[in-house]
Design a protein around this motif. Structure first.
Motif, PDB file in Angstrom:
ATOM      1  N   ALA A 436       0.916  -1.130   0.089  1.00 32.92           N
ATOM      2  CA  ALA A 436       0.055   0.093  -0.117  1.00 32.92           C
ATOM      3  C   ALA A 436       0.817   1.311   0.069  1.00 32.92           C
ATOM      4  O   ALA A 436       0.347   2.286  -0.351  1.00 32.92           O
ATOM      5  N   VAL A 437       2.157   1.115   0.383  1.00 33.60           N
ATOM      6  CA  VAL A 437       3.082   2.201   0.471  1.00 33.60           C
ATOM      7  C   VAL A 437       3.886   2.338  -0.766  1.00 33.60           C
ATOM      8  O   VAL A 437       4.246   1.423  -1.396  1.00 33.60           O
ATOM      9  N   GLY A 438       3.954   3.714  -1.269  1.00 37.15           N
ATOM     10  CA  GLY A 438       4.727   3.523  -2.842  1.00 37.15           C
ATOM     11  C   GLY A 438       4.087   3.115  -3.787  1.00 37.15           C
ATOM     12  O   GLY A 438       2.778   3.416  -3.905  1.00 37.15           O
ATOM     13  N   GLY A 439       4.815   2.689  -4.931  1.00 34.86           N
ATOM     14  CA  GLY A 439       4.171   2.413  -5.911  1.00 34.86           C
ATOM     15  C   GLY A 439       5.309   1.785  -7.085  1.00 34.86           C
ATOM     16  O   GLY A 439       6.485   1.655  -6.752  1.00 34.86           O
ATOM     17  N   TRP A 440       4.856   1.593  -8.340  1.00 37.00           N
ATOM     18  CA  TRP A 440       5.797   1.144  -9.473  1.00 37.00           C
ATOM     19  C   TRP A 440       6.288   2.396 -10.168  1.00 37.00           C
ATOM     20  O   TRP A 440       5.586   3.141 -10.855  1.00 37.00           O
ATOM     21  N   ASP A 441       7.562   2.368 -10.511  1.00 32.94           N
ATOM     22  CA  ASP A 441       8.170   3.522 -11.176  1.00 32.94           C
ATOM     23  C   ASP A 441       8.401   3.177 -12.479  1.00 32.94           C
ATOM     24  O   ASP A 441       8.977   4.056 -13.267  1.00 32.94           O
ATOM     25  N   GLY A 442       7.994   1.912 -13.066  1.00 27.79           N
ATOM     26  CA  GLY A 442       8.005   1.571 -14.363  1.00 27.79           C
ATOM     27  C   GLY A 442       9.278   1.003 -14.649  1.00 27.79           C
ATOM     28  O   GLY A 442       9.877   0.984 -15.882  1.00 27.79           O
ATOM     29  N   THR A 443      10.211   0.564 -13.769  1.00 27.31           N
ATOM     30  CA  THR A 443      11.461   0.092 -14.206  1.00 27.31           C
ATOM     31  C   THR A 443      11.432  -1.659 -13.636  1.00 27.31           C
ATOM     32  O   THR A 443      10.746  -2.061 -12.924  1.00 27.31           O
ATOM     33  N   PHE A 444      12.519  -2.303 -14.290  1.00 32.67           N
ATOM     34  CA  PHE A 444      12.560  -3.597 -13.950  1.00 32.67           C
ATOM     35  C   PHE A 444      14.305  -3.883 -13.783  1.00 32.67           C
ATOM     36  O   PHE A 444      14.922  -3.634 -14.871  1.00 32.67           O
ATOM     37  N   ASN A 445      14.572  -4.345 -12.389  1.00 35.97           N
ATOM     38  CA  ASN A 445      15.938  -4.543 -12.387  1.00 35.97           C
ATOM     39  C   ASN A 445      16.964  -2.877 -12.719  1.00 35.97           C
ATOM     40  O   ASN A 445      17.752  -2.902 -13.283  1.00 35.97           O
ATOM     41  N   GLY A 446      16.302  -1.955 -12.504  1.00 35.91           N
ATOM     42  CA  GLY A 446      16.631  -0.470 -12.506  1.00 35.91           C
ATOM     43  C   GLY A 446      16.615  -0.256 -14.010  1.00 35.91           C
ATOM     44  O   GLY A 446      17.146   0.808 -14.272  1.00 35.91           O
ATOM     45  N   LYS A 447      15.969  -0.907 -14.944  1.00 31.95           N
ATOM     46  CA  LYS A 447      15.927  -0.520 -16.396  1.00 31.95           C
ATOM     47  C   LYS A 447      14.603   0.039 -16.744  1.00 31.95           C
ATOM     48  O   LYS A 447      13.585  -0.717 -16.350  1.00 31.95           O
ATOM     49  N   PRO A 448      14.421   1.148 -17.372  1.00 28.44           N
ATOM     50  CA  PRO A 448      13.050   1.590 -17.468  1.00 28.44           C
ATOM     51  C   PRO A 448      12.112   0.527 -18.427  1.00 28.44           C
ATOM     52  O   PRO A 448      12.907   0.050 -19.668  1.00 28.44           O
ATOM     53  N   MET A 449      11.154  -0.038 -18.131  1.00 26.12           N
ATOM     54  CA  MET A 449      10.306  -0.594 -19.281  1.00 26.12           C
ATOM     55  C   MET A 449       9.710   0.060 -20.256  1.00 26.12           C
ATOM     56  O   MET A 449       9.343   1.216 -20.019  1.00 26.12           O
ATOM     57  N   PRO A 450       9.441  -0.177 -21.427  1.00 23.16           N
ATOM     58  CA  PRO A 450       9.013   0.127 -22.702  1.00 23.16           C
ATOM     59  C   PRO A 450       7.479   0.852 -22.310  1.00 23.16           C
ATOM     60  O   PRO A 450       6.596   0.079 -21.643  1.00 23.16           O
ATOM     61  N   SER A 451       7.048   1.657 -23.322  1.00 21.58           N
ATOM     62  CA  SER A 451       5.636   1.901 -23.330  1.00 21.58           C
ATOM     63  C   SER A 451       4.814   0.669 -23.620  1.00 21.58           C
ATOM     64  O   SER A 451       4.911   0.095 -24.821  1.00 21.58           O
TER      65      SER A 451
END
Length: 481
Positions: A436-451
């Motif tokens: 419930a705290v925080g969220g997903w920043d769109g990365t996996f293993n520190g790498k940005p995931m694509p649109s």
């Protein structure tokens, strides 16, 4: 038009075999099925098993007033009958006051109310259904009813208090319609003893054919019409004494199909003379049958083949709330929800203090805590407000560093115990597990995931949370860059 000859019971008492004899029913739920093929000799003693009209709540129904005497409410010395129209057309009836014991002067002051078509006893008893015919006038001729007074010739009309007309307008019926008749004795000198009357049906359809004007097969269902009751209601008495064999009863065998699935589950012990009565207590729902062994042996047995289905309903209990999946792809913050209830009664629903509606589906519900109140339409109770949570989630997020919509999470789950959200790519690979705290920043293993579109599901400790959650199936959202 009258089709039956009347004789004064003050001077001549016909043989009882000339008439259909019925025992009293002081309860709408066990109203006596009747037909037009002969007069019905009956009596009323006012002993209902439930108060059809609670005098503290309903002091009159239609024109049946409580009156000036404490004991003279609408439950005073009543009897209930039910008939089903076999053909369409004009139907009426006469109620004639008879002397006690067949001689002397009648002391009863009979009044009546008619309910229908096709209403149930719950609606009658709670006052939501009013009579379609009703008369409370003084019966100086000893007759009251619907149609034409056979003594005075006065034609029935809409009831007006003080009109001195004891007859009301004809009924215009359609085949298959069911009507209930309440016969009520307003008697200022009532001493508690049952008093007799004769009920005879009249009208043009009855004149055409007494055997078809009213559906006589209803009388063969001598246990009465199916009953809906509430858990905790007083016991329901059933009687086999109104069967077509009359007094030709040696014994009665009672059976029950509790599940109403065509399989007899038990043989029950009747009470009273011949074992002809059976008391059904809450919450023993089921279809009950009576088989009569006759004294004459012609016929040897008589059975109410359809039996009578008694269904006890309890107060509504919420089972679950579900989000209709079709709306999630349109706008996850305006959800369509569906309410599911434990039980098979008829319900209505009110959301967040609003008006009741018959549909269990509510449209465009925003995320957050909501409440629903469920009412049993059979009169068996209204629930306390049930609290449930509709979770919401952003349809998209844009982790591009501009400070807007940088992370993605489900809103509202902070009210739950130990919530966990799992995020997957379109191939089912687990990318992130968040709470419930925080969220997903769109990365996996520190790498940005694509649109792309990403999928999620969430879990929580339902047993500990105390909050019902509108169930969300696995759904998706969009990452934009």
């Amino acid at each position: 038009m009258r089709t039956l000859l009347y004789a004064s019971f003050c001077s001549l008492f016909f043989s009882l075999s000339t008439y259909a004899q019925t025992s009293n029913s002081g309860d709408c739920r066990t109203a006596i099925p009747v037909c037009a093929d002969m007069p019905i000799m009956s009596f009323a003693d006012g002993r209902g098993d439930i108060d059809e009209f609670d005098p503290d709540v309903i002091t009159e129904t239609g024109c049946l007033e409580k009156g000036s005497l404490i004991s003279a409410n609408i439950e005073n010395n009543t009897s209930w009958f039910v008939f089903r129209a076999g053909t369409g057309g004009q139907v009426g009836f006469d109620i004639e006051a008879l002397p006690v014991g067949g001689s002397g002067t009648p002391t009863a002051e009979w009044d009546f109310a008619v309910y229908g078509p096709d209403v149930d006893c719950t609606a009658i008893g709670n006052g939501t259904t009013q009579p379609i015919r009703c008369n409370y006038e003084v019966n100086e001729t000893g007759f009251t009813g619907i149609g034409v007074n056979p003594v005075s010739g006065q034609t029935g009309a809409a009831h007006i208090t003080g009109s001195q007309n004891t007859y009301d307008d004809w009924l215009e019926v359609e085949p298959g319609e069911v009507y209930y008749i309440l016969i009520n004795n307003f008697n200022t000198n009532f001493n508690g003893d049952a008093e007799p009357f004769m009920l005879s049906f009249t009208g043009s359809s009855v004149q055409s054919d007494q055997n078809t004007a009213l559906d006589c097969t209803l009388r063969d269902d001598f246990l009465g019409i199916d009953i809906i009751a509430c858990e905790g209601d007083p016991d329901i008495p059933l009687s086999a004494l109104n069967s077509p064999v009359g007094a030709d009863i040696a014994s009665v065998t009672w059976t029950v199909d509790f599940d109403d699935d065509g399989v007899i589950d038990a043989t029950l012990l009747g009470t009273g003379a011949f074992g002809a009565e059976l008391v059904v207590a809450s919450p023993n729902s089921g279809r009950y049958f009576a088989e009569i062994t006759t004294i004459s042996g012609s016929p040897p047995t008589v059975r109410d083949d359809g039996g009578i289905l008694i269904t006890f309903y309890g107060a509504p209990v919420l089972d679950r709330v579900e989000i209709n999946e079709t709306n999630l792809s349109k706008d996850p913050n305006q959800n369509d929800i569906e309410i599911f209830v434990t039980g098979n009664s008829s319900y209505e629903y009110a959301l967040n203090g609003g008006e009741f509606q018959d549909s269990s589906i509510f449209m465009d519900i925003p995320p957050g805590l909501n409440t629903v109140v469920i009412n049993d339409k059979n009169g068996c109770g209204t629930s306390e407000p049930f609290e449930f949570l509709v979770v919401g989630y952003p349809k998209f997020f844009t982790p591009n560093g501009d400070g807007l919509h940088e992370t993605w999470n489900i809103s509202g789950i902070e009210t739950l115990d130990n919530p966990i959200v799992f995020i997957f790519d379109r191939y089912g690979k687990l990318l992130k597990q968040i709470d419930a705290v925080g969220g997903w920043d769109g990365t996996f293993n520190g790498k940005p995931m694509p649109s792309s579109d990403y999928w999620f599901r969430f879990e929580y400790d339902e047993a500990d949370s105390g909050v019902i959650v509108a169930k969300t199936r696995k759904s998706h959202f969009t990452l934009k860059r």
